[in-house]
Design an enzyme around this catalytic site. Sequence first.
Site, short mmCIF file in Angstrom:
data_model
loop_
_atom_site.label_atom_id
_atom_site.label_comp_id
_atom_site.label_asym_id
_atom_site.label_seq_id
_atom_site.Cartn_x
_atom_site.Cartn_y
_atom_site.Cartn_z
N PRO A 17 -48.23 45.72 63.13
CA PRO A 17 -48.15 45.16 61.78
C PRO A 17 -46.71 45.16 61.24
O PRO A 17 -46.43 44.45 60.26
CB PRO A 17 -49.06 46.06 60.94
CG PRO A 17 -49.31 47.27 61.76
CD PRO A 17 -49.10 46.91 63.19
N GLU A 24 -52.84 55.47 65.14
CA GLU A 24 -51.80 55.41 64.10
C GLU A 24 -50.56 54.62 64.52
O GLU A 24 -49.88 54.05 63.69
CB GLU A 24 -51.41 56.86 63.74
CG GLU A 24 -50.79 57.03 62.38
CD GLU A 24 -51.65 56.49 61.25
OE1 GLU A 24 -51.09 55.92 60.32
OE2 GLU A 24 -52.90 56.62 61.33
N ARG A 52 -54.05 26.85 73.62
CA ARG A 52 -54.51 25.50 73.28
C ARG A 52 -53.38 24.48 73.33
O ARG A 52 -53.62 23.29 73.39
CB ARG A 52 -55.20 25.48 71.90
CG ARG A 52 -54.29 25.71 70.74
CD ARG A 52 -55.05 25.78 69.44
NE ARG A 52 -55.50 24.49 68.94
CZ ARG A 52 -54.72 23.56 68.39
NH1 ARG A 52 -53.43 23.79 68.25
NH2 ARG A 52 -55.21 22.43 67.97
N ASP A 110 -51.70 18.43 64.42
CA ASP A 110 -52.21 19.61 63.72
C ASP A 110 -51.39 19.99 62.52
O ASP A 110 -50.18 19.84 62.52
CB ASP A 110 -52.13 20.84 64.64
CG ASP A 110 -53.20 20.82 65.69
OD1 ASP A 110 -54.20 20.15 65.46
OD2 ASP A 110 -52.99 21.49 66.71
N1 ADE Z 1 -52.30 46.09 64.63
C1 ADE Z 1 -52.73 46.49 63.42
N2 ADE Z 1 -52.47 45.59 62.48
C2 ADE Z 1 -51.85 44.54 63.10
C3 ADE Z 1 -51.32 43.30 62.66
N3 ADE Z 1 -51.38 42.92 61.38
N4 ADE Z 1 -50.73 42.51 63.57
C4 ADE Z 1 -50.65 42.89 64.87
N5 ADE Z 1 -51.14 44.05 65.33
C5 ADE Z 1 -51.73 44.87 64.46
#
Ligand code: ADE
Length: 243
Positions: free
Chosen positions: A89, A116, A153, A168
Amino acid sequence: MKIDILTLFPEMLEGPLSQSMMKRAQDKGLVDIQVTNFRQYGQGKHQQVDDTPYGGGAGMLLKPEPLFEAMDEIKKEGGGSPRVILMDPAGQPFDQKMAENFANASHLVFICGHYEGYDERIRTLVTDEVSLGDYVLTGGELAALVMIDASVRLLPGVLGNQASAQADSHSSGLLEHPHYTRPIEYRGMTVPEVLRNGNHKLIDQWRHQESLKRTALRRPDMLAKLDLSEEDQDYLDQLRNQE
Ligand code: ADE
């Protein structure tokens, strides 16, 4: 193209990769997707893959050894140097450009974390750290599936109609224009006249202007990144003056 996915939850990937376009791409030999449960490289009798953080704190971290050993195996088998993408993330946000970039690679490896986070040394294995968006998932599997779908794709031969990938939303930097099919009239809603008269020059112009309008209304941030022609700019000014 070869795709390796390293995960602790291989079953999470089975459904989406065995249906529709992802199935077709594999059946046609356009992509070879290999899912590996890296617990097989876990340590000790319990095949441990995670441990508590040095310095304290909540949650468990993925240990370096299982992922390093899994990568050793992939590199040994595949030769060359794959693009190694860490699901995180805190990574760069995924977008259509990145999908196009991934689609040009011959070998992709997706590392899906859980828990975590990662021991920092794992990052030395990777070429890209990528996030699906500004929210936290329970693991990287769903993010990897989205990135794989968006990239595969784009491979020539995967979609029935190559032109549909070009048109697209996002590939041109504009959102896609509205589409209509039969019937001409449904519950008082009619198909625009211009789409029915067979004048392709006018149809193309209508579609382009509808794309501009939709993007201006819904995603002004996308429009701001484009170098618009004078004609497009005039059209948008005209729309704004009508409001
Ligand atoms: N793992 C946890 N959240 C994530 C996200 N938003 N993007 C990629 N991997 C993740």
